[in-house]
Design an enzyme around this catalytic site. Structure first.
Site, PDB file in Angstrom:
ATOM      1  N   ILE A 191      87.145  43.674  62.938  1.00 33.90           N
ATOM      2  CA  ILE A 191      85.798  43.902  63.374  1.00 33.90           C
ATOM      3  C   ILE A 191      86.221  44.206  64.873  1.00 33.90           C
ATOM      4  CG2 ILE A 191      83.485  43.527  63.939  1.00 33.90           C
ATOM      5  CD1 ILE A 191      84.374  43.351  60.879  1.00 33.90           C
ATOM      6  N   GLU A 192      86.979  43.363  65.623  1.00 32.97           N
ATOM      7  CA  GLU A 192      87.447  43.384  66.884  1.00 32.97           C
ATOM      8  C   GLU A 192      88.299  44.574  67.115  1.00 32.97           C
ATOM      9  OE1 GLU A 192      86.547  42.131  69.701  1.00 32.97           O
ATOM     10  OE2 GLU A 192      85.298  40.450  69.036  1.00 32.97           O
ATOM     11  N   SER A 193      89.346  44.949  66.124  1.00 29.76           N
ATOM     12  CA  SER A 193      90.461  45.915  66.605  1.00 29.76           C
ATOM     13  C   SER A 193      90.845  46.671  65.488  1.00 29.76           C
ATOM     14  CB  SER A 193      91.589  45.238  67.320  1.00 29.76           C
ATOM     15  OG  SER A 193      91.951  44.476  66.383  1.00 29.76           O
TER      16      SER A 193
END
Length: 567
Positions: A191-193
Site C-alpha cells: 500500500i505504501e510503495s
C-alpha cells in the site's frame, strides 16, 4: 506462491566480509508521516489511558501482548476509491519495474481468458474468515471496492507486485517474526510503495516503507549524500517494525496503528476526539483525512488478493532479482562500476539489489556498509577483491583536490593553455615587476597573473613564471633569462642610465650648499643608510648625530638634512 529462503555461511574477508542473507520514483500522494514527539506521546498516552482497550504496560518480542479482535462486518458503510490511490498504483509500478527490470524468466500462466464474475458478499466474507490473521479483516462495500480494484482493474500491476513479493516478503517475514508482530503487516509496503524501494512521495517520504526524513533519523536510518537507508529493505524494515510496535503500545488496535502509520498519530487522535472518543476504525472513518480513509480497506484487500490470487486467475510475473544473494560488508570506498567491470555483473542489477546507494558509490571508511550481490558472483568477488578495489581507483576516487595543502597551492593551480602558443619559463630576477615582465614578453598583465596564479602582483626572486608566446618566437623569448635588465629594456626601446650617472644626478638634484654645511633634501624611498651611500666617508650614524635625530624612522619626504661641514 513460491517461498524462497536460504542460508549461507559467514565468510571473513580482508577488506570485506560476506555474511549470509535471506532474500531479503514516482510521486505518491501520502501525507507526511509524523514523528512521535514527547508532546504527541503524552497526548496519546492520556487518550489511551481513558479508552476501553488499553495497551500493554511493557512490550515483549512474542505475540503474547497482541489482542485478537472479532471480524467487524459493516455492510452499510460505502465510499468511492480515492483516484489518487489508483493513479499512484499505476505510476509507482510502471516507473520502476517496467522500465528498470529486465525480465529473465518466461512468464507463464493459464492462457484461458479470465472472465470477470460478480461474487457475492458471502463468498468474500467466507474467504476472509479463512485467512489466519491477528488483524481484523473487516468486510464492507469499501473493502469490496478495493478488492475489485486489485482483482479486476489493476490485474497487471498486482501480478508485478506478486512477482516482487517473492523477493521482499521473506525479508519482512523474518523481521516481523523476530520482533513478535503479525505476519500480515508484510502487506503494508504494497500500500505504501507498491514494493518500489525507490518510491518518493511529494512530501519527501522514501523507500519501501515510506519514511519521512525526520522519522527515519529518529529510528536510526542514515541519510546523506551517498546513502539513504530509508531505501534499504532490511534496515528500513527494522525501523518500520519498531515504529509499528510503538504505535501499538499507544492504541492497542491494529486498524488504528495502520492508519497512524499512514497519516500520523496526530490525525488519528483528532478523528478519535471528533468522534466522541470512539476507537473503532470504522467509527472514525469519515473523520480521518480523505487520503487515509482507504488505507486500511486497501490493506485488507491486498491481503485477500494475495491469498486468493488463483481464484481470480492472478499469477506472479517473474522479476530479474536473483533467487539467492549474499551480503558483503565493505569497509572501503567502492564504485559499482569497479565491481561490474571486474566480475562482469550488470550494474543495473547492483542498483536493484542495493537501492540505498544514491550515487552508485559505497562510502566506506568510517564504518562498513552492506553490499548485496547474487550468490553466483560471491566466489569471484572474494577471489578478485584486490583487483576490484584497485580498478581505476584514482579515476573514481581521486584524492588530489579533496584536501589542499596551503604550501602546495601554487603547484596545484591549473590554468587553461592558450591555443597555438609556445610555453616558455622566465626566472624572476631582482628589480623585476609583473608589469615589466609582461611588457618584455608583449602579453597582458592580467594574463601573466592568471597563468601563474599571482595575487596583488607579488612575485619572488627565483620564481619560475609561465609565459605563452607565439610559437615562432619561442627561442627568442627564452633568451630573456640570460639578458641583463638594460638589454631587456632595450627590446622595448628604453635606455637605462648608468649607476654612476644616476647617483651623481640624484646627489646633484638633492644636495644644497648653505653657509658652512652641505644639505640633502629627503626623497621618497630614502633612509639614512641610502643617503649616507651617496656621500663617501659619511655614515648613517654621522647624519643622525649632526641632525640630533635618535629615531631612524622619523625621516619625512622634503626634509632637509645636514650631511657634513662645508670644506
Amino acid at each position: 506462491m513460491r517461498r524462497k529462503t536460504f542460508f549461507i555461511p559467514c565468510i571473513l574477508l580482508g577488506t570485506a566480509f560476506a555474511c549470509s542473507t535471506i532474500k531479503p520514483v514516482s510521486e505518491q500522494n501520502k501525507p507526511e508521516q509524523e514523528v512521535v514527539t514527547n508532546n504527541v506521546l503524552s497526548e496519546i498516552d492520556t487518550l489511551a489511558s481513558t479508552a476501553e482497550t488499553t495497551a500493554p504496560a511493557s512490550a515483549t518480542d512474542t505475540l503474547a501482548f497482541l489482542k485478537l479482535h472479532q471480524v467487524d462486518v459493516r455492510y452499510n458503510l460505502n465510499d468511492s476509491i480515492n483516484t489518487t490511490f489508483s493513479n499512484n498504483l499505476d505510476s509507482l509500478l510502471h516507473l520502476w519495474y517496467v522500465k528498470h527490470s529486465n525480465k529473465t524468466n518466461q512468464y507463464t500462466k493459464n492462457e484461458a481468458t479470465y472472465v470477470s464474475e460478480k461474487l457475492s458478499d458471502s463468498i468474500y466474507i467466507d474467504r476472509l474468515s479463512q485467512i489466519p490473521s491477528l488483524i481484523d479483516l473487516s468486510y464492507n462495500k469499501i473493502v469490496k471496492n478495493y478488492i475489485e480494484l486489485y482483482s479486476k482493474k489493476r490485474r497487471s500491476q498486482v501480478e508485478y507486485m506478486m512477482g516482487m513479493s517473492e523477493y521482499y516478503f521473506p525479508i519482512f517475514e523474518e523481521i516481523l517474526d523476530k520482533e513478535g508482530l503479525p505476519q500480515e503487516l508484510k502487506y503494508l509496503p504494497i500500500i505504501e510503495s507498491a514494493l518500489n524501494p525507490k518510491a518518493l512521495s511529494r512530501a519527501g517520504a522514501s523507500g519501501l516503507w515510506q519514511f519521512m526524513y525526520g522519522t527515519g533519523k529518529m529510528y536510526k536510518l542514515d541519510v546523506n549524500s551517498f546513502v539513504d537507508e530509508r531505501r534499504d529493505p532490511v534496515k528500513a524494515s527494522y525501523a518500520a517494525v519498531k515504529y509499528l510496535k510503538d504505535m501499538y503500545k499507544v492504541y492497542g488496535n491494529w486498524h488504528l496503528v495502520i492508519a497512524a502509520y499512514n497519516c500520523g498519530p496526530g490525525n488519528v487522535n483528532k478523528a478519535i476526539r471528533r468522534s466522541g472518543g470512539k476507537r473503532n476504525y470504522w467509527d472514525i472513518y469519515y473523520r480521518l483525512p480523505r487520503e487515509t480513509r482507504g488505507y486500511v480497506p486497501a490493506f485488507i484487500a491486498a491481503i485477500y488478493t494475495f491469498n486468493f490470487h488463483k481464484e481470480h486467475n492472478l499469477f506472479p510475473k517473474p522479476s530479474s532479482l536473483p533467487v539467492a544473494c549474499d551480503t558483503l560488508m565493505i569497509d572501503e570506498t567502492l564504485h559499482f562500476d569497479q565491481i561490474s567491470k571486474v566480475i562482469n555483473i550488470p550494474k543495473e542489477q547492483l542498483r536493484e539489489l542495493n537501492p540505498q546507494y544514491r550515487a552508485d558509490i559505497i562510502p566506506g571508511g568510517k564504518k562498513a556498509y552492506a553490499l548485496k550481490i547474487p550468490m553466483e558472483y560471491t566466489s569471484n568477488f572474494i577471489n578478485m577483491q584486490d583487483s576490484i578495489f584497485a580498478y581505476k581507483k584514482e579515476y573514481y576516487f581521486s584524492q588530489r583536490d579533496k584536501v589542499v595543502n596551503p604550501r602546495d597551492r601554487y603547484q596545484k593551480f591549473a590554468h587553461v593553455t592558450p591555443k597555438g602558443k609556445a610555453k616558455v619559463f622566465y626566472k624572476v630576477k631582482p628589480g623585476d615587476a609583473v608589469g615589466l615582465i609582461a611588457s618584455w614578453f608583449h602579453v597582458r598583465t592580467s594574463d601573466l597573473r592568471y597563468w601563474n596564479n599571482i595575487r596583488r602582483n607579488l612575485i619572488k626572486v627565483g620564481q619560475n613564471l609561465v609565459v605563452y608566446v607565439p610559437k615562432s618566437k619561442g627561442s627568442y623569448y627564452k633568451s630573456f633569462n640570460s639578458m641583463t635588465y638594460t638589454q631587456k629594456q632595450a627590446t622595448r626601446g628604453k635606455t637605462v642610465p648608468s649607476a654612476s650617472a644616476k647617483t651623481k644626478s640624484s646627489v646633484k638634484n638633492t644636495t644644497r650648499y648653505n653657509g658652512s654645511y652641505v644639505y640633502y633634501t629627503v626623497r621618497r624611498g630614502d633612509n639614512f643608510w641610502t643617503i649616507a651611500k651617496k656621500f663617501p666617508g659619511i655614515s648613517n650614524y654621522d647624519i643622525m648625530k649632526i641632525n640630533n635625530i635618535s629615531n631612524a624612522k622619523s625621516l619625512k619626504v622634503g626634509q632637509k638634512l645636514k650631511i657634513k661641514p662645508k670644506s
